[in-house]
Design a protein around this motif. Structure first.
Motif, PDB file in Angstrom:
ATOM      1  N   SER A 167       1.036  -1.501   0.372  1.00  0.00           N
ATOM      2  CA  SER A 167       0.172  -0.334   0.293  1.00  0.00           C
ATOM      3  C   SER A 167       1.303   1.327   0.051  1.00  0.00           C
ATOM      4  O   SER A 167       0.258   2.291  -1.441  1.00  0.00           O
ATOM      5  N   ARG A 214       2.410   1.535  -3.296  1.00  0.00           N
ATOM      6  CA  ARG A 214       1.689   2.034  -4.445  1.00  0.00           C
ATOM      7  C   ARG A 214       1.248   3.894  -4.539  1.00  0.00           C
ATOM      8  O   ARG A 214       1.138   3.991  -5.195  1.00  0.00           O
ATOM      9  N   HIS A 215       0.876   4.068  -2.926  1.00  0.00           N
ATOM     10  CA  HIS A 215      -0.144   5.240  -2.701  1.00  0.00           C
ATOM     11  C   HIS A 215       1.496   6.367  -3.124  1.00  0.00           C
ATOM     12  O   HIS A 215       1.451   7.396  -4.253  1.00  0.00           O
ATOM     13  N   LEU A 272       4.150   5.400  -5.490  1.00  0.00           N
ATOM     14  CA  LEU A 272       4.305   6.356  -6.883  1.00  0.00           C
ATOM     15  C   LEU A 272       3.190   6.739  -7.832  1.00  0.00           C
ATOM     16  O   LEU A 272       2.988   7.144  -8.663  1.00  0.00           O
ATOM     17  N   ASP A 273       2.121   6.386  -7.378  1.00  0.00           N
ATOM     18  CA  ASP A 273       0.615   6.718  -8.028  1.00  0.00           C
ATOM     19  C   ASP A 273       0.765   8.699  -6.992  1.00  0.00           C
ATOM     20  O   ASP A 273       0.246   9.446  -8.256  1.00  0.00           O
ATOM     21  N   ARG A 274       1.254   8.458  -6.797  1.00  0.00           N
ATOM     22  CA  ARG A 274       1.088  10.048  -6.463  1.00  0.00           C
ATOM     23  C   ARG A 274       2.112  11.291  -7.408  1.00  0.00           C
ATOM     24  O   ARG A 274       1.725  12.026  -7.570  1.00  0.00           O
ATOM     25  N   MET A 334       3.328   9.726 -10.076  1.00  0.00           N
ATOM     26  CA  MET A 334       3.598   9.513 -11.712  1.00  0.00           C
ATOM     27  C   MET A 334       2.280   9.597 -11.743  1.00  0.00           C
ATOM     28  O   MET A 334       1.401   9.150 -13.602  1.00  0.00           O
ATOM     29  N   GLY A 335       1.028   9.048 -10.929  1.00  0.00           N
ATOM     30  CA  GLY A 335      -0.208   8.702 -11.312  1.00  0.00           C
ATOM     31  C   GLY A 335      -0.071   7.006 -12.008  1.00  0.00           C
ATOM     32  O   GLY A 335       0.859   6.532 -11.553  1.00  0.00           O
ATOM     33  N   PRO A 336      -1.626   6.824 -12.099  1.00  0.00           N
ATOM     34  CA  PRO A 336      -1.258   5.513 -12.244  1.00  0.00           C
ATOM     35  C   PRO A 336      -0.251   4.946 -13.476  1.00  0.00           C
ATOM     36  O   PRO A 336      -0.474   5.666 -14.489  1.00  0.00           O
ATOM     37  N   SER A 337       0.010   4.174 -13.953  1.00  0.00           N
ATOM     38  CA  SER A 337       1.018   3.508 -14.919  1.00  0.00           C
ATOM     39  C   SER A 337       1.254   2.269 -14.931  1.00  0.00           C
ATOM     40  O   SER A 337       1.411   1.131 -14.062  1.00  0.00           O
ATOM     41  N   MET A 371       3.585  -1.137 -12.747  1.00  0.00           N
ATOM     42  CA  MET A 371       3.384  -2.228 -12.014  1.00  0.00           C
ATOM     43  C   MET A 371       3.107  -3.937 -12.663  1.00  0.00           C
ATOM     44  O   MET A 371       4.123  -3.514 -13.715  1.00  0.00           O
ATOM     45  N   LEU A 420       9.572  10.694 -11.179  1.00  0.00           N
ATOM     46  CA  LEU A 420       9.629   9.511  -9.930  1.00  0.00           C
ATOM     47  C   LEU A 420      10.975   9.650 -10.108  1.00  0.00           C
ATOM     48  O   LEU A 420      11.458   9.168  -8.243  1.00  0.00           O
TER      49      LEU A 420
END
Length: 181
Positions: free
Chosen positions: A34, A37-38, A40-42, A44-47, A51, A107
């Motif tokens: 978690s 994931r948090h 990386l998502d913040r 770059m955004g979902p990528s 994954m 990132l």
């Protein structure tokens, strides 16, 4: 790594996982997943590129281990191995590609800054010095582009002015950081 010793997306995820464990100590599988994931998502955004690197694979490769003798499916308490610490040192000192402002390179810079304090002072200074040189090169590239298009009509010159100002601010920030370390 790429030929220029810069990180591939899966290696950035490895750096995030290993750095999170080294910085924060052991973590439960679910909490680690978690947290990574948090972050990386913040940044770059979902990528889709980011994954797919599973914690189980890092365990299989001997970079992390279950500290409580449980399996990953049992929400194991995870920690880095010595091989994981060595891999972290390699990854955190990898090169950054130009431009440093694209999503993935942003990132990589963010990961370096998040975990830089885990290196010895000389390695920290080397990494910051590389980031200073990277931003000097980026500023030179943008300044040359601005000079070349100085007489153009439209909004391009104003947009370049904005990018040049941001590059100058980033360069000043990294020079200040280098002076503090």
């Amino acid at each position: 790594m790429y030929r220029d010793n810069s990180l591939m997306p899966k290696e950035a995820v490895r750096l995030a996982v290993l750095g999170t464990l080294i910085q924060g100590g052991s973590m439960r599988y679910a909490d680690l997943a978690s947290s990574v994931r948090h972050f990386l998502d913040r940044i770059m955004g979902p990528s889709l590129d980011l994954m797919g690197t599973s914690l189980e694979m890092l365990r299989y490769e001997g970079l992390i281990e279950a500290l409580d003798g449980t399996g990953m499916e049992d929400n194991a308490l995870l920690g880095p191995t010595e091989a994981g610490r060595a891999e972290f040192a390699t990854l955190v000192q990898a090169n950054v590609r130009l431009p440093s402002t694209d999503g993935f390179n942003k990132l990589v810079v963010a990961l370096k800054l998040r975990f830089l304090h885990l290196l010895d002072i000389e390695s920290q200074r080397d990494q910051i010095d590389h980031l200073v040189m990277l931003h000097e090169t980026e500023l030179a590239r943008l300044s040359d582009l601005k000079r070349h298009h100085a007489g153009d009509t439209g909004h391009f010159a104003a947009w370049l002015d904005h990018d040049v100002a941001q590059a100058e601010a980033r360069l000043a920030w990294f020079n200040d950081l280098l002076a503090k370390v």
